[in-house]
Design a protein around this motif. Structure first.
Motif, PDB file in Angstrom:
ATOM      1  N   SER A   1       0.448   3.623   1.844  1.00  0.00           N
ATOM      2  CA  SER A   1       0.652   3.934   3.265  1.00  0.00           C
ATOM      3  C   SER A   1       1.950   3.321   3.778  1.00  0.00           C
ATOM      4  O   SER A   1       2.618   3.895   4.643  1.00  0.00           O
ATOM      5  CB  SER A   1      -0.502   3.393   4.122  1.00  0.00           C
ATOM      6  OG  SER A   1      -1.709   3.910   3.669  1.00  0.00           O
TER       7      SER A   1
ATOM      8  N   ASP B   1      -8.387  -3.213   2.741  1.00  0.00           N
ATOM      9  CA  ASP B   1      -8.231  -1.757   2.764  1.00  0.00           C
ATOM     10  C   ASP B   1      -8.836  -1.080   1.535  1.00  0.00           C
ATOM     11  O   ASP B   1      -9.655  -0.160   1.660  1.00  0.00           O
ATOM     12  CB  ASP B   1      -6.724  -1.428   2.875  1.00  0.00           C
ATOM     13  CG  ASP B   1      -6.430   0.053   3.055  1.00  0.00           C
ATOM     14  OD1 ASP B   1      -7.380   0.859   3.034  1.00  0.00           O
ATOM     15  OD2 ASP B   1      -5.249   0.411   3.210  1.00  0.00           O
ATOM     16  N   MET B   2      -8.487  -1.531   0.336  1.00  0.00           N
ATOM     17  CA  MET B   2      -8.853  -0.791  -0.882  1.00  0.00           C
ATOM     18  C   MET B   2     -10.358  -0.633  -1.054  1.00  0.00           C
ATOM     19  O   MET B   2     -10.844   0.476  -1.284  1.00  0.00           O
ATOM     20  CB  MET B   2      -8.241  -1.479  -2.118  1.00  0.00           C
ATOM     21  CG  MET B   2      -6.730  -1.530  -2.116  1.00  0.00           C
ATOM     22  SD  MET B   2      -5.939   0.101  -2.142  1.00  0.00           S
ATOM     23  CE  MET B   2      -5.541   0.344  -0.423  1.00  0.00           C
TER      24      MET B   2
ATOM     25  N   CYS C   1       0.849  -1.196   0.000  1.00  0.00           N
ATOM     26  CA  CYS C   1       0.000   0.000   0.000  1.00  0.00           C
ATOM     27  C   CYS C   1       0.885   1.245   0.000  1.00  0.00           C
ATOM     28  O   CYS C   1       1.986   1.229   0.544  1.00  0.00           O
ATOM     29  CB  CYS C   1      -0.858  -0.020   1.264  1.00  0.00           C
ATOM     30  SG  CYS C   1      -2.041   1.320   1.379  1.00  0.00           S
TER      31      CYS C   1
ATOM     32  N   HIS D   1      -0.434  -4.169   5.919  1.00  0.00           N
ATOM     33  CA  HIS D   1      -1.704  -4.213   6.661  1.00  0.00           C
ATOM     34  C   HIS D   1      -2.842  -4.770   5.808  1.00  0.00           C
ATOM     35  O   HIS D   1      -3.990  -4.732   6.211  1.00  0.00           O
ATOM     36  CB  HIS D   1      -2.053  -2.812   7.188  1.00  0.00           C
ATOM     37  CG  HIS D   1      -2.037  -1.776   6.099  1.00  0.00           C
ATOM     38  ND1 HIS D   1      -0.930  -1.020   5.800  1.00  0.00           N
ATOM     39  CD2 HIS D   1      -2.975  -1.423   5.201  1.00  0.00           C
ATOM     40  CE1 HIS D   1      -1.188  -0.230   4.781  1.00  0.00           C
ATOM     41  NE2 HIS D   1      -2.436  -0.466   4.393  1.00  0.00           N
ATOM     42  N   GLU D   2      -2.508  -5.255   4.605  1.00  0.00           N
ATOM     43  CA  GLU D   2      -3.555  -5.794   3.731  1.00  0.00           C
ATOM     44  C   GLU D   2      -3.212  -7.252   3.445  1.00  0.00           C
ATOM     45  O   GLU D   2      -2.265  -7.526   2.715  1.00  0.00           O
ATOM     46  CB  GLU D   2      -3.597  -4.999   2.413  1.00  0.00           C
ATOM     47  CG  GLU D   2      -3.816  -3.499   2.630  1.00  0.00           C
ATOM     48  CD  GLU D   2      -3.821  -2.697   1.333  1.00  0.00           C
ATOM     49  OE1 GLU D   2      -4.032  -3.276   0.258  1.00  0.00           O
ATOM     50  OE2 GLU D   2      -3.617  -1.479   1.410  1.00  0.00           O
TER      51      GLU D   2
HETATM   52 ZN   LIG Z   1      -3.398   0.134   2.702  1.00  0.00          ZN
END
Ligand SMILES: [Zn+2]
Length: 349
Positions: free
Chosen positions: A39, A149-150, A37, A58-59
């Motif tokens: 992020s 997340d997305m 990501c 985190h994904e």
């Molecule tokens: Zn993310």
């Protein structure tokens, strides 16, 4: 186990760590797919301050390896997706409907922030019953991983944007989150969706996900073109999916009085974000500014998975690059430096 970490600001690499242990309400998941990501790049760049040997990512999706004694909904062997945001559901912020802010501002964001993330062979999930969801048989890992997340963040842009059926929407930036904002606007029933970006592959994907018009900001003035496309009115909803001061200002300008600016970006640099005074109606044009952090939780994840089961959209079209976990250094460089028209990098374990 092997983990891919932020060693310090600006430096990443592999290290070895012990396999995490579950508390009574927690689960340990063996990672099968993860996505890199933007992020993660912000974090490595110092966006949230220094970190030492913090596992990134985190994904992810994976298979439950172990559960704590109080976990009721999941068993070892279950194929699950875990939210990028894993709130503390007993916190008053969660009880007030702001679970992403549980435990303080952005407190639901634990992976690769306040605890080790998912770029490892195993990772730990707090409050497992509430923070992960079983993946239906008809949904692949490659698709389900986008729910973490997305889909959640992009759809939040449309949800917070309060889009009227038949309303007009502009989505500023067509990176993966912006693309899911575009898909979300379509699902919410927008009558006109304008996708803004400059990268041809992203603009093409924007059309696939529902953009009726595309605006290339390197070729035309975004504010003028959107005014033209909306008969001089501006849009009901501007989804700001980049996280930059200049883009935020455009979002305020192109939103009509009474409309909503819905930001889903990560404003990673600069001291201030500026509101243009006159386009803001000198403070009185009833333009709502909505913000949010990726909603987490099992209910949310199950709803997103249902959209994939029902084939409402195919997020795997955003996967432009696939790497094995062993190739993580190269994978991270592609994502971080946005090489080769990358949209999303999938990592297989
Ligand atoms: Zn993310």
């Amino acid at each position: 186990m092997k983990a891919f970490v932020m060693k310090e600001i600006g430096r990443v690499g592999f290290t070895h760590k012990p396999v995490p242990q579950p508390g009574p309400n927690d689960a340990i998941v063996r990672t099968s797919r993860a996505l890199i990501c933007t992020s993660d790049s912000h974090t490595v760049g110092g966006g949230i301050g220094p970190r030492h040997d913090l596992t990134l990512g985190h994904e992810a999706v994976g298979v439950v390896a172990e559960v704590g004694s109080e976990v009721r909904e999941f068993r070892p062997g279950d194929r699950v997706v875990v939210g990028a945001i894993t709130p503390d559901w007993g916190d008053p912020a969660s009880q007030a409907g702001h679970s992403s802010q549980s435990g303080g501002p952005l407190g639901g964001w634990k992976f690769s922030n306040t605890k080790d993330g998912v770029f490892a062979e195993y990772f730990h999930v707090n409050e497992a019953d509430a923070n992960m969801a079983r993946i239906p048989d008809d949904v692949s890992d490659d698709a389900a991983v986008y729910c973490a997340d997305m889909l959640s963040t992009g759809f939040m842009g449309a949800e917070h944007g309060d889009i009227p059926i038949g309303g007009t929407v502009a989505v500023l930036a067509q990176g993966p989150v912006g693309l899911m904002g575009t898909a979300g606007a379509k699902l919410r029933g927008a009558g006109l969706i304008i996708g803004v970006d400059a990268v041809p592959t992203r603009l093409k994907l924007a059309q696939t996900y529902g953009a009726d018009e595309i605006v290339d900001f390197t070729r035309e003035d975004v504010v003028e073109r959107i005014e033209e496309l909306t008969g001089g009115e501006g849009v009901d909803t501007a989804i700001e999916a980049l996280g930059a001061d200049a883009t935020f200002q455009i979002a305020v300008r192109i939103t009509k009085p009474g409309g909503t600016v819905s930001t889903i970006g990560y404003y990673g640099t600069g001291e201030y974000v500026h509101i243009p005074r006159v386009p803001w109606g000198v403070g009185m044009a009833e333009k709502t500014i909505a913000t949010g952090l990726c909603p987490g939780g099992r209910l949310r994840l199950e709803r997103l998975l249902r959209m994939l089961s029902a084939k409402r959209l195919d997020p795997t079209l955003m996967t432009t690059h696939i790497f094995a976990f062993d190739e993580m250094e190269q994978a991270f460089e592609v994502a971080d430096k946005k090489l080769d028209d990358v949209v999303k990098v999938l990592v297989t374990f």
